[in-house]
Design a protein around this motif. Structure first.
Motif, mmCIF file in Angstrom:
data_model
loop_
_atom_site.group_PDB
_atom_site.id
_atom_site.type_symbol
_atom_site.label_atom_id
_atom_site.label_comp_id
_atom_site.label_asym_id
_atom_site.label_seq_id
_atom_site.Cartn_x
_atom_site.Cartn_y
_atom_site.Cartn_z
ATOM 1 N N SER A 55 -0.060 -7.570 2.791
ATOM 2 C CA SER A 55 0.783 -7.494 3.997
ATOM 3 C C SER A 55 0.094 -8.081 5.216
ATOM 4 O O SER A 55 0.758 -8.514 6.150
ATOM 5 C CB SER A 55 1.129 -6.037 4.311
ATOM 6 O OG SER A 55 2.054 -5.559 3.389
ATOM 7 N N LYS A 56 -1.237 -8.050 5.237
ATOM 8 C CA LYS A 56 -1.958 -8.549 6.407
ATOM 9 C C LYS A 56 -2.379 -10.001 6.217
ATOM 10 O O LYS A 56 -2.336 -10.781 7.144
ATOM 11 C CB LYS A 56 -3.210 -7.690 6.666
ATOM 12 C CG LYS A 56 -2.926 -6.213 6.766
ATOM 13 C CD LYS A 56 -2.025 -5.907 7.928
ATOM 14 C CE LYS A 56 -1.536 -4.482 7.905
ATOM 15 N NZ LYS A 56 -0.489 -4.208 8.880
ATOM 16 N N SER A 83 0.831 -1.215 0.000
ATOM 17 C CA SER A 83 0.000 0.000 0.000
ATOM 18 C C SER A 83 0.860 1.257 0.000
ATOM 19 O O SER A 83 0.451 2.291 -0.508
ATOM 20 C CB SER A 83 -0.855 0.064 1.258
ATOM 21 O OG SER A 83 -1.553 -1.105 1.433
ATOM 22 N N GLN A 84 2.038 1.136 0.600
ATOM 23 C CA GLN A 84 2.883 2.326 0.700
ATOM 24 C C GLN A 84 3.188 2.887 -0.685
ATOM 25 O O GLN A 84 3.176 4.100 -0.886
ATOM 26 C CB GLN A 84 4.172 1.967 1.445
ATOM 27 C CG GLN A 84 4.874 3.129 2.073
ATOM 28 C CD GLN A 84 4.037 3.842 3.123
ATOM 29 O OE1 GLN A 84 3.149 3.264 3.730
ATOM 30 N NE2 GLN A 84 4.298 5.117 3.322
ATOM 31 N N ASP A 114 -8.637 2.599 1.859
ATOM 32 C CA ASP A 114 -7.565 1.678 2.272
ATOM 33 C C ASP A 114 -8.224 0.511 3.009
ATOM 34 O O ASP A 114 -8.687 0.658 4.137
ATOM 35 C CB ASP A 114 -6.582 2.437 3.184
ATOM 36 C CG ASP A 114 -5.422 1.560 3.641
ATOM 37 O OD1 ASP A 114 -5.429 0.355 3.333
ATOM 38 O OD2 ASP A 114 -4.512 2.092 4.307
ATOM 39 N N ARG A 130 5.822 -7.444 0.144
ATOM 40 C CA ARG A 130 5.673 -6.113 -0.467
ATOM 41 C C ARG A 130 4.780 -6.192 -1.714
ATOM 42 O O ARG A 130 5.163 -5.779 -2.807
ATOM 43 C CB ARG A 130 7.030 -5.469 -0.834
ATOM 44 C CG ARG A 130 8.040 -5.359 0.250
ATOM 45 C CD ARG A 130 7.521 -4.749 1.558
ATOM 46 N NE ARG A 130 6.892 -3.452 1.419
ATOM 47 C CZ ARG A 130 5.704 -3.146 1.983
ATOM 48 N NH1 ARG A 130 5.013 -4.028 2.694
ATOM 49 N NH2 ARG A 130 5.204 -1.954 1.810
ATOM 50 N N TYR A 167 -3.966 6.334 9.787
ATOM 51 C CA TYR A 167 -2.725 5.563 9.612
ATOM 52 C C TYR A 167 -1.569 6.530 9.351
ATOM 53 O O TYR A 167 -1.609 7.330 8.407
ATOM 54 C CB TYR A 167 -2.917 4.597 8.436
ATOM 55 C CG TYR A 167 -1.700 3.791 8.053
ATOM 56 C CD1 TYR A 167 -0.932 3.143 9.007
ATOM 57 C CD2 TYR A 167 -1.339 3.655 6.719
ATOM 58 C CE1 TYR A 167 0.176 2.395 8.650
ATOM 59 C CE2 TYR A 167 -0.238 2.900 6.342
ATOM 60 C CZ TYR A 167 0.512 2.283 7.315
ATOM 61 O OH TYR A 167 1.612 1.547 6.958
ATOM 62 N N THR A 195 -3.921 -4.796 0.229
ATOM 63 C CA THR A 195 -2.542 -5.220 0.473
ATOM 64 C C THR A 195 -2.513 -6.695 0.858
ATOM 65 O O THR A 195 -3.479 -7.203 1.427
ATOM 66 C CB THR A 195 -1.893 -4.390 1.606
ATOM 67 O OG1 THR A 195 -0.568 -4.866 1.831
ATOM 68 C CG2 THR A 195 -2.659 -4.479 2.919
HETATM 69 C C1 LIG Z 1 -3.999 1.285 7.640
HETATM 70 C C2 LIG Z 1 -2.916 0.525 6.941
HETATM 71 N N1 LIG Z 1 -2.849 0.564 5.609
HETATM 72 C C3 LIG Z 1 -1.914 -0.136 4.951
HETATM 73 C C4 LIG Z 1 -0.993 -0.897 5.613
HETATM 74 C C5 LIG Z 1 -0.058 -1.815 4.856
HETATM 75 O O1 LIG Z 1 0.937 -1.236 4.254
HETATM 76 P P1 LIG Z 1 1.826 -2.047 3.198
HETATM 77 O O2 LIG Z 1 0.899 -2.707 2.198
HETATM 78 O O3 LIG Z 1 2.640 -0.971 2.586
HETATM 79 O O4 LIG Z 1 2.620 -3.062 3.940
HETATM 80 C C6 LIG Z 1 -0.982 -0.912 6.983
HETATM 81 C C7 LIG Z 1 0.061 -1.659 7.695
HETATM 82 O O5 LIG Z 1 0.362 -1.512 8.826
HETATM 83 C C8 LIG Z 1 -1.988 -0.209 7.668
HETATM 84 O O6 LIG Z 1 -2.047 -0.271 9.004
#
Ligand SMILES: Cc1ncc(COP(=O)(O)O)c(C=O)c1O
Length: 496
Positions: A333-334, A203-204, A301, A341, A228, A331
């Motif tokens: 990531s979770k 997401s970053q 998001d 990434r 966030y 994402t």
């Molecule tokens: C609200 C939110 N959005 C996005 C992300 C994920 O970011 P990324 O996909 O860059 O790892 C996080 C991760 O902590 C988050 O808390």
């Protein structure tokens, strides 16, 4: 003439390098003056007690790098046409770093670094000291599908030579975009063509791409308050003028949205980050209508919506959008792990090309192998199975956390229980502040988080943070959850 060179015959550094470096430094410091005739390689080798070949190789390198030059039958000389700035170099050779910096400040007007920014707290610096860490938003490391991942890599790799050596569509490989679109239809109610899906490095990167498209200096951007940190800091770094809009127990207070043109509104409607509320349907409709009237794009998001602990999965805001103003951001990531990434944007059709171009400018696309493995992982059905498995784990960890808090602290006010990977504990008056609770918990080896240390940003409005603790449960097994909460309770016995 003789050059003073001290060789260390025990050193790991070759003799040839030692000679090269000694002469180079003497030239730069002015000890060996321009146009000075140097001893021949034979004389120097005899003087130093090394082979002729060693001095020849050292001289060859000095000649190749322009420190010295050789005139046939006459000899080898120090370069007499070193550029002016060699003076600076000469000083550098004998100056300490501190002095170099002082001089640099005095003599040069350095180009200013135009990037200004802050970095969100992605890691707890105290983690090493913790036995039990209720870190927020971290998937269970033991549940990463290592076996399936390895199997797919082994299937793909033998046939991937040409894929690994060429550039791919910067928007992502088609198979992955298609499998994401197919996954989103039933799970999030989003009806998107594969073309509208753009693969990003988490997401970053999605936040950076959208900011690049929509934000310039002083562009008005709405963000939830608190929100966030990672998002707020990105918008800030692009020069956005952020309008924080308060969040209550029903999510973003849509009635407080500014009544003026807005470039972008960043929201987390499924599980508000950090407070955990789910935005009500009435507020969703209000938000979409507001976006239509102010011309804002909404960036949804949907970071942890794979984990819905109550009722059936929610339709995303993007799936309810009649105006085509929502940019959806997901994402892996979770659901899998932040180390991959990998994430994606689902964009309205008019943004496909600008987003593809921005992605190309930044990195020419995400890594092919990761994308190919993930595409196969999703389309084979393994992703759905994986989600089913970890949803059960996270739900029972959430239940264990709630039970433990109730067991040791009685009636507790908890928010954000319906989904996600963390909950919010609104601290009662008789307990210390969130900062103190964090400190006390850490003193007994347990990590809990204030909003600030849990990657949330409150725009310096402190009413949220002082009595709010964030407790993640997804990466902590039940036994440790109970143990962690009991340790916190015991450590407070002498304080309250
Ligand atoms: C609200 C939110 N959005 C996005 C992300 C994920 O970011 P990324 O996909 O860059 O790892 C996080 C991760 O902590 C988050 O808390």
């Amino acid at each position: 003439m003789q050059i003073s060179i001290k060789l260390d015959f025990q050193s790991d550094e070759s003799l040839q390098n030692q000679i090269f470096e000694a002469i180079r430094l003497q030239i730069l410091s002015g000890q060996l003056a321009p146009a000075l005739l140097l001893p021949s390689t034979r004389v120097l080798s005899e003087q130093l007690g090394v082979s002729r070949n060693t001095t020849v190789l050292a001289y060859d390198r000095l000649i190749a790098e322009d420190y010295i030059y050789s005139r046939k039958t006459i000899g080898t000389f120090v370069n007499d046409s070193l550029p002016e700035n060699s003076l600076t170099l000469s000083n550098r050779a004998s100056l300490s770093n501190k002095k170099i910096n002082e001089r640099a400040e005095r003599h040069f007007e350095r180009n200013p670094v135009v990037f200004t920014g802050r970095v969100q707290d992605l890691n707890n610096p105290n983690r090493e000291k913790l036995d039990i860490d209720f870190w927020v938003g971290r998937p269970d490391p033991d549940s990463f599908p290592t076996k399936s991942w390895r199997k797919i890599i082994n299937q793909i790799l033998p046939f991937s030579g040409s894929e690994m050596t060429k550039y791919h569509d910067p928007a992502g490989i088609y198979e992955l975009r298609k499998s994401i679109a197919n996954h989103l239809r039933p799970s999030r109610g989003i009806d998107a063509e594969p073309d509208q899906v753009i693969v990003v490095n988490g997401s970053q990167e999605g936040l950076n791409i959208i900011s690049r498209l929509l934000i310039k200096q002083n562009s008005p951007v709405v963000a939830e308050c608190p929100c966030y940190q990672g998002a707020a800091y990105v918008f800030e770094s692009y020069g956005a003028k952020i309008h924080p809009v308060n969040v209550d127990e029903k999510g973003l207070d849509v009635g407080l949205l500014p009544d003026e043109p807005i470039s972008l509104a960043y929201v987390t409607p499924s599980h508000q980050y950090p407070m955990g509320a789910t935005l009500s349907l009435k507020r969703r409709i209000g938000l979409l209508d507001w976006a239509k009237s102010t011309g804002a794009y909404i960036l949804e998001d949907d970071y942890d919506s794979d984990f819905r602990h109550k009722g059936s999965p929610l339709t995303a805001l993007a799936g309810q959008d009649p105006h085509g103003c929502v940019i959806y951001m997901g994402t892996f990531s979770k659901s899998l792990g932040a180390g991959l990434r990998l994430g994606y944007l689902v964009v309205p059709k008019e943004l496909i090309e600008p987003v593809r171009m921005a992605k190309a400018r930044i990195d020419n696309g995400s890594a092919w192998l990761q994308q190919a493995v993930l595409a196969e992982f999703i389309s084979s059905g393994a992703y759905t199975k994986h989600l089913r498995r970890i949803r059960k784990i996270y739900l029972s960890r959430r239940d264990c956390l709630v039970e433990s808090l109730e067991k040791y602290f009685g009636k507790v006010q908890l928010l954000g229980l319906d989904g996600g990977m963390h909950l919010i504990w609104k601290l009662p008056k008789h307990l210390p502040s969130s900062v103190e609770m964090k400190r006390i918990s850490e003193s007994v080896g347990v990590g809990v988080y204030t909003l600030k240390t849990g990657a949330a940003h409150n725009f310096e409005i402190s009413e949220y943070s002082e009595r709010t603790l964030m407790i993640g449960y997804s990466s902590t097994p039940e036994k440790l959850i109970e143990e962690g909460i009991s340790r916190i309770a015991k450590s407070l016995e002498n304080i309250i």
